[in-house]
Design a protein around this motif. Structure first.
Motif, PDB file in Angstrom:
ATOM      1  N   HIS A 171       0.841  -1.205   0.000  1.00 53.14           N
ATOM      2  CA  HIS A 171       0.000   0.000   0.000  1.00 53.14           C
ATOM      3  C   HIS A 171       0.878   1.257   0.000  1.00 53.14           C
ATOM      4  CE1 HIS A 171      -3.266   2.694   1.327  1.00 53.14           C
ATOM      5  NE2 HIS A 171      -2.378   3.188   2.180  1.00 53.14           N
ATOM      6  N   TYR A 172       1.880   1.271   0.861  1.00 58.47           N
ATOM      7  CA  TYR A 172       2.801   2.405   0.951  1.00 58.47           C
ATOM      8  C   TYR A 172       3.643   2.533  -0.319  1.00 58.47           C
ATOM      9  CZ  TYR A 172       7.105   4.841   2.266  1.00 58.47           C
ATOM     10  OH  TYR A 172       8.208   5.669   2.275  1.00 58.47           O
ATOM     11  N   LEU A 173       4.140   1.411  -0.830  1.00 60.64           N
ATOM     12  CA  LEU A 173       4.982   1.438  -2.032  1.00 60.64           C
ATOM     13  C   LEU A 173       4.213   1.946  -3.246  1.00 60.64           C
ATOM     14  CD1 LEU A 173       6.951  -1.911  -1.593  1.00 60.64           C
ATOM     15  CD2 LEU A 173       7.777   0.410  -1.144  1.00 60.64           C
ATOM     16  N   LEU A 174       2.939   1.600  -3.341  1.00 57.67           N
ATOM     17  CA  LEU A 174       2.116   2.084  -4.449  1.00 57.67           C
ATOM     18  C   LEU A 174       1.816   3.574  -4.316  1.00 57.67           C
ATOM     19  CD1 LEU A 174      -0.305  -0.958  -4.858  1.00 57.67           C
ATOM     20  CD2 LEU A 174       1.303  -0.097  -6.582  1.00 57.67           C
ATOM     21  N   ILE A 175       1.712   4.056  -3.083  1.00 60.34           N
ATOM     22  CA  ILE A 175       1.564   5.505  -2.874  1.00 60.34           C
ATOM     23  C   ILE A 175       2.808   6.224  -3.394  1.00 60.34           C
ATOM     24  CG2 ILE A 175       1.496   7.332  -1.124  1.00 60.34           C
ATOM     25  CD1 ILE A 175      -0.348   5.597   0.527  1.00 60.34           C
ATOM     26  N   LEU A 176       3.979   5.665  -3.108  1.00 65.43           N
ATOM     27  CA  LEU A 176       5.227   6.244  -3.606  1.00 65.43           C
ATOM     28  C   LEU A 176       5.252   6.246  -5.135  1.00 65.43           C
ATOM     29  CD1 LEU A 176       8.076   4.839  -1.310  1.00 65.43           C
ATOM     30  CD2 LEU A 176       7.043   7.107  -1.265  1.00 65.43           C
ATOM     31  N   LEU A 177       4.852   5.140  -5.735  1.00 63.02           N
ATOM     32  CA  LEU A 177       4.856   5.037  -7.193  1.00 63.02           C
ATOM     33  C   LEU A 177       3.910   6.052  -7.829  1.00 63.02           C
ATOM     34  CD1 LEU A 177       4.921   1.198  -7.973  1.00 63.02           C
ATOM     35  CD2 LEU A 177       6.546   2.907  -8.791  1.00 63.02           C
ATOM     36  N   ASN A 178       2.736   6.200  -7.237  1.00 56.90           N
ATOM     37  CA  ASN A 178       1.717   7.073  -7.824  1.00 56.90           C
ATOM     38  C   ASN A 178       1.931   8.551  -7.518  1.00 56.90           C
ATOM     39  OD1 ASN A 178       0.356   4.848  -8.908  1.00 56.90           O
ATOM     40  ND2 ASN A 178      -0.845   4.548  -7.057  1.00 56.90           N
ATOM     41  N   ASN A 179       2.789   8.843  -6.533  1.00 57.93           N
ATOM     42  CA  ASN A 179       3.018  10.241  -6.150  1.00 57.93           C
ATOM     43  C   ASN A 179       4.516  10.545  -6.038  1.00 57.93           C
ATOM     44  OD1 ASN A 179       0.073  11.163  -5.268  1.00 57.93           O
ATOM     45  ND2 ASN A 179       0.428   9.140  -4.384  1.00 57.93           N
TER      46      ASN A 179
END
Length: 281
Positions: A171-179
């Protein structure tokens, strides 16, 4: 404004996670369970308001957070502090009312200290602070389990905590990817400073797959018992693995990554709901 200040979606998710632990120990059809749900929501909301106060300068640097109530000057720091203190106090009092011991209250205090006293200030200094955030995110089901009278050494509650933990990392890693542009501009130390975007996608994939595998093992802990719910959890776990493979190991796009992010959120909420509903049977 209040919804943004209290991060209502996160607080609601924490309440469901708390109820998940409560339901895993017994039934949720009780007034005590209702009080507990409200208490966790208030406690999480109060901690979120305090987090907004602590991060007000950082929020101004990021496009997705610069319009939050405090940096947007919709509420004063003192006003937000009063709301935070009131909510945290009410949440702890609610835990005291619905619990058979003081253990949930103590754990509630520890969760706030971990989130606001360690994770929030530390994330501005090191990317490893995310581990403290994960530990904090694993606490609601444990508090719920204790509030329902469960023994802290039960394998069932530790499984649920591991489930929440393995979900939080992708969840956190995808937030990094998307932002990623926002995070780069903010100057926050993250894995973006150490690995390439493709490596980050592979890392996110590994954790998504790991979350799916952990979900598949719910049955071995009696979570849930009913066959329809067991089947739903298994199908959901397979779907997470397949979608992660398609999105993160295929031709990547921001739109696909966001779809995976939202599905991952729906996945943990669906898993939690299935286990909670199973407690009614």
């Amino acid at each position: 404004m209040l919804a943004s200040l209290t991060k209502i979606q996160v607080s609601a998710a924490n309440s469901v996670a708390g109820l998940l632990g409560y339901a895993a120990c017994g039934t949720v059809l009780s007034s005590r369970a209702a009080i507990f749900f409200c208490a966790i929501f208030l406690l999480s909301s109060g901690a979120s308001v305090l987090n907004n106060i602590q991060d007000r300068a950082l929020d101004l640097k990021m496009e997705r957070t610069k319009h939050r109530p405090i940096p947007g000057k919709k509420i004063s720091r003192a006003g937000a502090m009063m709301i935070s203190a009131s909510m945290i106090a009410a949440g702890l009092y609610g835990l005291f009312l619905c619990s058979p011991s003081t253990a949930p209250v103590i754990c509630g205090i520890a969760a706030v200290l971990l989130y606001n006293g360690i994770y929030t200030p530390l994330r501005k200094k090191t990317g490893t602070a995310v581990l403290y955030g994960v530990l904090c995110g694993m606490s609601p089901p444990f508090i719920g389990w204790l509030a329902a009278g469960g023994a802290p050494d039960s394998p069932r509650i530790w499984y649920l905590m591991v489930l929440l933990g393995t979900w939080q990392i992708p969840h956190y890693l995808l937030i990094l990817l998307n932002n990623r542009d926002d995070y780069t501009r903010s100057g926050l130390p993250t894995v973006l400073n150490r690995i390439t975007i493709n490596e980050l996608r592979v890392l996110a994939y590994i954790w998504c797959f790991g979350y799916g595998v952990v979900t598949m093992n719910a049955y071995f802990f009696g979570l849930p018992d009913a066959l329809p719910f067991i089947t739903a959890l298994f199908v959901n776990a397979v779907a997470v693995c397949l979608l992660a493979t398609f999105v993160l190991l295929g031709r990547a796009s921001e739109k696909k990554q966001r779809i995976l992010f939202y599905y991952l959120n729906l996945s943990i909420m669906g898993t939690s709901t299935a286990i909670i509903l199973d407690s009614f049977l």
